[in-house]
Design an enzyme around this catalytic site. Sequence first.
Site, PDB file in Angstrom:
ATOM      1  CG  HIS A 148      -3.513   0.968   9.098  1.00 44.78           C
ATOM      2  ND1 HIS A 148      -3.892  -0.263   8.603  1.00 44.78           N
ATOM      3  CD2 HIS A 148      -4.311   1.216  10.165  1.00 44.78           C
ATOM      4  CE1 HIS A 148      -4.875  -0.740   9.361  1.00 44.78           C
ATOM      5  NE2 HIS A 148      -5.152   0.136  10.295  1.00 44.78           N
ATOM      6  NE  ARG A 168      -0.873  -0.199   4.916  1.00 43.40           N
ATOM      7  CZ  ARG A 168       0.014   0.373   5.747  1.00 43.40           C
ATOM      8  NH1 ARG A 168       0.557   1.540   5.455  1.00 43.40           N
ATOM      9  NH2 ARG A 168       0.364  -0.233   6.867  1.00 43.40           N
ATOM     10  CE1 TYR A 177       4.052   1.389   8.064  1.00 45.21           C
ATOM     11  CE2 TYR A 177       3.465   2.900   9.833  1.00 45.21           C
ATOM     12  CZ  TYR A 177       3.136   2.262   8.657  1.00 45.21           C
ATOM     13  OH  TYR A 177       1.925   2.484   8.070  1.00 45.21           O
TER      14      TYR A 177
END
Lengths: 366, 325
Positions: free
Chosen positions: A269, A265, A279
């Site tokens: 999120h 993606r 991250y």
Amino acid sequence: MSKKIIDFEQLKEQCDEFETIKLLSEEGKIIDPEWQPDLSDEELIELFKQMLWSRTLDTRSTKLNRQGRLGFYAPTAGEEASQIASNFAMEKEDFVLPAYRDVPQLVQHGLPLYKAFLWSRGHVDGNKYPADFNALPPQIIIGAQYVQAAGVALGFKLKGQKNVAYTYTGDGGTSQGDFYEGINFAGAFQAPAVFIVQNNGFAISVPREKQTAAKTLAQKAVAAGIPGVQVDGMDALAVYEVTKAARDFAINGNGPVLIETLTYRYGPHTLSGDDPKRYRTKETDDFWREKDPLVRMRKFLIAKDLWSQEQEEKYVEEVKTEINEAIDKVENMPQQKISEYLKNTFEEVPANIQAAVEYYEAKEAK
Amino acid sequence: MAKKTMIKAITEALDEELARDEKVLVFGEDVGKNGGVFRATEGLHEKYGNERVFDTPLAESGIGGLAAGLALQGFRVVPEIQFFGFVYEAMDEIAGHISRMHFRLGGTRKMPVTIRAPFGGGVHTPELHADSLEGLVAQMPGLRVVIPSNPYDAKGLLISAIRSNDPVVFLEHMKLYRSFKEEVPEGAYTVPLDKAQVALEGTDISIISYGAMVRESLKAAQKLAKQGIKAEVVDLRTVSPIDEETILASVKKTGRVVIVQEAQKQAGVGAQVAASIAEKGILYLEAPIGRIAAPNTPYPFSEAESAWLPNKQDIIDKVKENINF
């Protein structure tokens, strides 16, 4: 010293022997000259159009969310081959159990777009499904849809109906007990289910490597006694081909299949405050963007003279109009009533609920 | 009419509904060939075949998911959780999905799911077999929780639960399975959901209870009657939602109430009954609401069961305390 009867190191290696199926190169060329897609030109164009629709919807949804016109949103850009091409292999009578990022499949399976928007905004009418729409609303609890898919699939088998239940989760979802219970139940009952794991590398922020010692997620199928396959999730033709074959296998009484798609993606999120820079690195982002599913499918179609820049611009405008009409529609929906909520809690309304219905109806009439 | 145990009455209810409606499916751990660990499904696998009465793999969440999925496919399902103490494993499917499905889909889908499970103390089981966990599921909107206290009600309530288009958790107290027999008619009949029953009429005090504690309450009432105290015993039958009308009518008549449950005292069905009386019937009362319940510890090691579980004498003492208030 006597003979060594077991070699665990070798056994450990054996567990991880799973190849990734790829059919279309990043340059948009078919890799294996002996293989040709089992799709007509019209179908190839339609598959690409749906992917383009999904990408356009993602861009617009992100903007609408920022403007406060859309609610909860989990971005989909990058996952078009995984999402759209797997759904493209299914039939209207098949039953889809999506997760929260799988709104594009739900709409392509038949949910009117404005209902998807209502779901995002938090309006019950978004979840009022016609009797012949074979789907559940997006699942929030990771993995819960996997055990339900086993039940839906067993239902098809008991009814003697040649259809599948197909369901989605992510890489993180494969760590859930429900993931194992779902694939194991479907396997034990030889029920027609297609379990799709969209491995986008991160469960919010936790990398795939931290979820499991298994090298692939596809190999988790082995313990359930069902076939597992890993496919390039940025390659629409590979995802379609594998999913179609899995569906055929399942409806012919062979039991379920597990498919792992390797995808990514591009966005966060969800749009509820996640920052992927915490991250993921730019290098990782760039690595995956070079594999973009739309780019390679577009190259493939243009080389076959099936698509053009003009067609693309025209189609994107059509999609934008569709989105605008849908969002206008949801902004004029009637306010939800607690009295209706109460009536929906049970089909046969008990006395205490009935008393509350009357209280809220009086309040709502003011 | 013949006298039958509660377990026999339950088997008959399942048999009647399997025969009546081919969409009825019965499944769970060991319910097939083995007929269930308590023999609740004895003979049904043989009679209806493996597509209607079948064993599942050993996983409670899987059983819950199977139930939800099959109900979405138009089946009327009766899954068994082998012991209700195992329900934590299935809690997401029951509380998170099955109970909410009708609501969540705006009333466009039905969830005819009857989850049967044995529970209850006094039969010396290992850990997490005997716990009274009805309070947990009683808090879930969209779910009915039914606990029969006798063979006649067990059959009629189970048939009503199976025929209901809403989900029901149907809890069967293990101590009642075979401890006594009662007249149970042949054939199908229903006992209404959401309705309590006055199990014994009286005028001096209301004892409100459910499940195995109804038996204890009736025994206590017999003894109290000999001492000139006419207790009324109300059997809730459906413990969620509770039948406030019957509860309040009884309390209005007697002016006194003792609520009896086997479960621990905190936050359970008895507390809900007490709250309803306090909210809607406090002025009927001549003494504070009395409560009998188990202490707030985890379920005890089985050798201590008899000291831990509420009993007839506890009820008698509490009734006298209330009368003499």
